[in-house]
Design an enzyme around this catalytic site. Structure first.
Site, PDB file in Angstrom:
ATOM      1  N   ASP A  30      16.512 -33.144  19.057  1.00 55.55           N
ATOM      2  CA  ASP A  30      16.004 -32.019  18.673  1.00 55.55           C
ATOM      3  C   ASP A  30      14.210 -32.172  18.628  1.00 55.55           C
ATOM      4  O   ASP A  30      13.977 -33.182  18.398  1.00 55.55           O
ATOM      5  CB  ASP A  30      16.492 -31.572  17.229  1.00 55.55           C
ATOM      6  CG  ASP A  30      16.285 -29.884  16.883  1.00 55.55           C
ATOM      7  OD1 ASP A  30      16.004 -29.226  18.092  1.00 55.55           O
ATOM      8  OD2 ASP A  30      16.139 -29.597  15.983  1.00 55.55           O
ATOM      9  N   ASN A  78      22.939 -22.301  22.133  1.00 58.41           N
ATOM     10  CA  ASN A  78      21.662 -22.299  22.805  1.00 58.41           C
ATOM     11  C   ASN A  78      21.606 -21.031  23.966  1.00 58.41           C
ATOM     12  O   ASN A  78      20.198 -20.742  24.289  1.00 58.41           O
ATOM     13  CB  ASN A  78      21.494 -23.753  23.350  1.00 58.41           C
ATOM     14  CG  ASN A  78      20.738 -24.617  22.361  1.00 58.41           C
ATOM     15  OD1 ASN A  78      21.311 -25.533  22.534  1.00 58.41           O
ATOM     16  ND2 ASN A  78      20.301 -24.179  21.275  1.00 58.41           N
TER      17      ASN A  78
HETATM   18  C1  IPE Z   1      20.759 -28.438  18.321  1.00 58.43           C
HETATM   19  O1  IPE Z   1      19.389 -28.032  18.295  1.00 58.43           O
HETATM   20  C2  IPE Z   1      21.188 -28.566  19.480  1.00 58.43           C
HETATM   21  C3  IPE Z   1      20.824 -29.518  20.360  1.00 58.43           C
HETATM   22  C4  IPE Z   1      20.032 -30.473  20.243  1.00 58.43           C
HETATM   23  C5  IPE Z   1      20.979 -29.341  22.024  1.00 58.43           C
HETATM   24  P1  IPE Z   1      18.932 -26.410  17.985  1.00 58.43           P
HETATM   25  O2  IPE Z   1      17.548 -26.239  17.986  1.00 58.43           O
HETATM   26  O3  IPE Z   1      19.696 -25.574  18.670  1.00 58.43           O
HETATM   27  O4  IPE Z   1      19.758 -26.449  16.226  1.00 58.43           O
HETATM   28  P2  IPE Z   1      19.208 -25.207  15.410  1.00 58.43           P
HETATM   29  O5  IPE Z   1      19.136 -23.899  16.062  1.00 58.43           O
HETATM   30  O6  IPE Z   1      18.061 -25.692  14.965  1.00 58.43           O
HETATM   31  O7  IPE Z   1      20.255 -25.461  14.138  1.00 58.43           O
HETATM   32  C1  IPE Z   2      16.433 -29.433  21.700  1.00 61.24           C
HETATM   33  O1  IPE Z   2      15.095 -29.168  21.229  1.00 61.24           O
HETATM   34  C2  IPE Z   2      16.902 -29.013  22.968  1.00 61.24           C
HETATM   35  C3  IPE Z   2      17.676 -28.051  23.004  1.00 61.24           C
HETATM   36  C4  IPE Z   2      18.171 -27.509  21.942  1.00 61.24           C
HETATM   37  C5  IPE Z   2      18.153 -27.692  24.030  1.00 61.24           C
HETATM   38  P1  IPE Z   2      14.474 -27.571  20.869  1.00 61.24           P
HETATM   39  O2  IPE Z   2      14.562 -26.737  22.217  1.00 61.24           O
HETATM   40  O3  IPE Z   2      15.593 -27.161  19.835  1.00 61.24           O
HETATM   41  O4  IPE Z   2      13.097 -27.827  20.152  1.00 61.24           O
HETATM   42  P2  IPE Z   2      12.866 -27.219  18.877  1.00 61.24           P
HETATM   43  O5  IPE Z   2      13.674 -27.608  17.821  1.00 61.24           O
HETATM   44  O6  IPE Z   2      12.675 -25.867  19.160  1.00 61.24           O
HETATM   45  O7  IPE Z   2      11.356 -27.775  18.716  1.00 61.24           O
HETATM   46 MG    MG Z   3      15.649 -27.175  17.871  1.00 55.81          MG
END
Ligand code: IPE
Ligand code: IPE
Ligand code: MG
Length: 243
Positions: A30, A78
């Site tokens: 993340d 996502n």
């Molecule tokens: C968790 O990250 C999913 C992945 C890393 C693929 P998210 O960014 O989707 O999680 P939330 O929304 O902060 O819980």
């Molecule tokens: C994790 O990084 C990757 C996916 C969930 C696909 P994020 O895209 O959630 O990055 P932040 O949490 O918004 O910084």
């Molecule tokens: Mg995230």
């Protein structure tokens, strides 16, 4: 950069090795979006950087001896993101699969995609099937959670079991019907990006996982951080409810 490549010499004498107590590590990757924002770039730029980090970290985890690595790449939730961002992630996946296919002789581990792939394009699915057929003899596995949700996985497991005629199920039945049945439970789940939650990752398998949270954003994670994570794991006492 090769992932789980043969004969890479990144390890140093100080590199901690893992043993049978720490077989399986999982990452919630993340923070890509925030990493890009800090640099005044679009979120897609962060995902590209994140995919490079993914390759480095997975290769390193193989070198230090993990039998299983599971990474959370795209959740069932996502899809709520803007279309352009989702498309960019799919492009990165496509590119990665192509890279694996072209350079298949360099790779060492097996690859398994965990998640509901039925919604992926036929072209992507075809590449995934090909890549999953590579390196069947390897005793190391990389699970890539894509369109993955823990609840969806458990629901899928129940549906598989009922379709096979089961009317009551045991814990072993459920564990054996999960996508991760070959890898078992993770010994430690690492989440980057500073949030203290699981976000629908490995819900069943996390029952006794050690949890490790770091504020570092995923693209900033280094192999030295993995060394710290390993040392941290071995400093913990797992009791499984005992004394
Ligand atoms: C968790 O990250 C999913 C992945 C890393 C693929 P998210 O960014 O989707 O999680 P939330 O929304 O902060 O819980
Ligand atoms: C994790 O990084 C990757 C996916 C969930 C696909 P994020 O895209 O959630 O990055 P932040 O949490 O918004 O910084
Ligand atoms: Mg995230």
């Amino acid at each position: 950069m090769p992932l789980f490549s043969k004969g890479s010499k990144k390890s140093t004498p100080e590199t901690p090795k893992v043993d049978e107590h720490f077989r399986h590590i999982a990452f919630i990757m993340d923070g890509n979006g925030r990493w890009a924002k800090k640099r005044g770039k679009p979120r897609e730029y962060g995902h590209k950087a994140g995919s490079d980090t993914f390759k480095t970290i997975c290769q390193y985890c193989c070198e230090v001896g993990f039998k299983a690595v599971t990474v959370y790449a795209f959740s069932t939730e996502n899809w709520k993101r803007p279309r352009a961002e989702v498309d960019a992630i799919m492009d990165i996946l496509d590119h990665y699969l192509e890279e694996l296919k072209q350079n298949y002789k360099q790779y060492h581990s097996r690859f398994k995609f965990i998640g509901d792939l039925s919604v992926m394009t036929p072209a992507l699915r075809e590449k995934i099937v090909y890549v999953e057929g590579m390196n069947q003899e390897s005793d190391q596995i990389l699970n890539i959670a894509f369109n993955y949700g823990g609840r969806s996985e458990i629901t899928h497991a129940f549906n598989t079991l009922t379709a096979a005629g089961k009317t009551t199920v045991s814990e072993e039945d459920i564990a054996g019907a999960l996508y991760t049945k070959e890898s078992g439970d993770p010994d430690m789940i690492v989440r980057t990006g500073g949030d203290l939650r699981i976000s629908n990752f490995l819900l069943w398998q996390a029952a006794y996982a050690e949890l490790y949270f770091t504020d570092k954003l995923w693209p900033d994670l280094t192999t030295a951080d993995v060394d710290d994570i390993i040392r941290d794991f071995y400093s913990r006492k797992r009791r499984y409810g005992g004394l």
